[in-house]
Scaffold this active site. Structure first.
Site, PDB file in Angstrom:
ATOM      1  N   LYS A 118       7.320 -15.734  62.120  1.00 51.44           N
ATOM      2  CA  LYS A 118       6.027 -15.247  61.624  1.00 51.44           C
ATOM      3  C   LYS A 118       4.927 -15.669  62.574  1.00 51.44           C
ATOM      4  O   LYS A 118       5.071 -16.641  63.310  1.00 51.44           O
ATOM      5  CB  LYS A 118       5.765 -15.766  60.211  1.00 51.44           C
ATOM      6  CG  LYS A 118       5.750 -17.283  60.152  1.00 51.44           C
ATOM      7  CD  LYS A 118       5.691 -17.770  58.724  1.00 51.44           C
ATOM      8  CE  LYS A 118       5.592 -19.280  58.663  1.00 51.44           C
ATOM      9  NZ  LYS A 118       4.409 -19.846  59.341  1.00 51.44           N
ATOM     10  N   CYS A 147       1.060 -23.578  55.429  1.00 50.09           N
ATOM     11  CA  CYS A 147       2.185 -22.640  55.297  1.00 50.09           C
ATOM     12  C   CYS A 147       2.998 -22.845  54.020  1.00 50.09           C
ATOM     13  O   CYS A 147       3.471 -21.877  53.429  1.00 50.09           O
ATOM     14  CB  CYS A 147       3.046 -22.681  56.547  1.00 50.09           C
ATOM     15  SG  CYS A 147       2.153 -21.987  57.971  1.00 50.09           S
ATOM     16  N   ASP A 182       8.735 -24.170  58.622  1.00 53.35           N
ATOM     17  CA  ASP A 182       8.141 -24.599  59.910  1.00 53.35           C
ATOM     18  C   ASP A 182       8.432 -26.056  60.299  1.00 53.35           C
ATOM     19  O   ASP A 182       7.511 -26.773  60.746  1.00 53.35           O
ATOM     20  CB  ASP A 182       6.620 -24.365  59.885  1.00 53.35           C
ATOM     21  CG  ASP A 182       6.227 -22.896  59.751  1.00 53.35           C
ATOM     22  OD1 ASP A 182       7.115 -22.034  59.649  1.00 53.35           O
ATOM     23  OD2 ASP A 182       5.010 -22.612  59.737  1.00 53.35           O
TER      24      ASP A 182
HETATM   25  C1  VGL Z   1       0.821 -23.934  60.177  1.00 56.85           C
HETATM   26  C2  VGL Z   1      -1.297 -24.054  61.017  1.00 56.85           C
HETATM   27  C3  VGL Z   1      -1.007 -23.098  61.954  1.00 56.85           C
HETATM   28  C4  VGL Z   1       1.816 -24.444  59.180  1.00 56.85           C
HETATM   29  C5  VGL Z   1       1.136 -22.965  61.098  1.00 56.85           C
HETATM   30  O1  VGL Z   1       3.036 -24.345  59.431  1.00 56.85           O
HETATM   31  O2  VGL Z   1       1.365 -24.962  58.120  1.00 56.85           O
HETATM   32  N1  VGL Z   1      -0.403 -24.468  60.133  1.00 56.85           N
HETATM   33  N2  VGL Z   1       0.214 -22.554  61.988  1.00 56.85           N
END
Ligand code: VGL
Ligand code: ZN
Length: 200
Positions: A107, A152, A9
């Site tokens: 995702k 994540c 991410d």
């Molecule tokens: C994430 C919160 C919401 C992450 C993704 O990538 O850690 N955290 N969505």
């Protein structure tokens, strides 16, 4: 061992100026790019939510961002709207070497369930397919980097270890959200699961 780099991410919304900015989130990009050449497989994940996703506080009237709710699959943090499919915030950081990625796992695209891990949605049973992808490629060790350490990255590392991969998190190439001690809790949980926490 045959080794994959999994980049979690590294998207604009998790970097300074983004909708769910992680302090210093962009500082890890050069170091991540530098690891790609040494990996047998390079996987990138991309948080990829439809507008109105159930993990957004804005979808729950009266709820504040960063508060908790109970979902059918368990407790869920409510987030500011972020990483909306196709938006600039959902794009990878412009300096990330996306061209070196061999597989991109999206995702969080199902409206009713969040997905922190690269391997399973937050019900811990719905698979993304990454386990099969890695195993059919003969991968038995993974290194995780990216955002955010305590959400994540942690969920992905715990699943990777449970699935039998020798799992390392390069903590120096991750950054955390750190809600109410969540970074310390993530460190302990990963260490207890046999994940190697490396500072590089
Ligand atoms: C994430 C919160 C919401 C992450 C993704 O990538 O850690 N955290 N969505
Ligand atoms: Zn998300």
């Amino acid at each position: 061992m045959s080794h994959a780099l999994i980049v979690i991410d590294v998207q604009n919304d998790f970097c300074p100026g983004g909708a769910l900015a992680v302090a210093d989130g962009d500082a890890i990009v050069p170091g991540i790019n530098g690891l790609m050449a040494d990996a047998a497989a390079v996987v990138l994940t991309q948080d990829w939510h439809p507008a109105g996703h159930s993990s957004f506080a804005s979808s729950h009237p009266g709820a504040d961002p960063f508060s908790m709710i109970e979902m059918p699959y368990g407790p869920q943090v409510l987030w500011p709207d972020h990483c909306i499919q196709g938006s600039p915030g959902a794009a990878f950081h412009p300096d990330l070497a996306v061209e070196a990625g061999q597989m991109i796992v999206r995702k969080g695209f199902r409206p009713g369930i969040d997905s922190y891990s690269a391997f399973f949605e937050n019900d811990k049973t719905t698979p993304t397919g990454l386990d099969g992808y890695l195993k059919t490629r003969g991968i038995d060790a993974v290194t995780l980097v990216g955002l955010a350490t305590d959400f994540c990255v942690q969920f992905s590392a715990l699943d990777a270890a449970r699935l039998g991969f020798a799992t390392t998190v390069r903590m120096d190439l991750c950054r955390a959200i750190d809600l109410d001690g969540s970074l310390a809790a993530a460190r302990s949980a990963m260490a207890a699961a046999g994940v190697t926490l490396s500072e590089g």
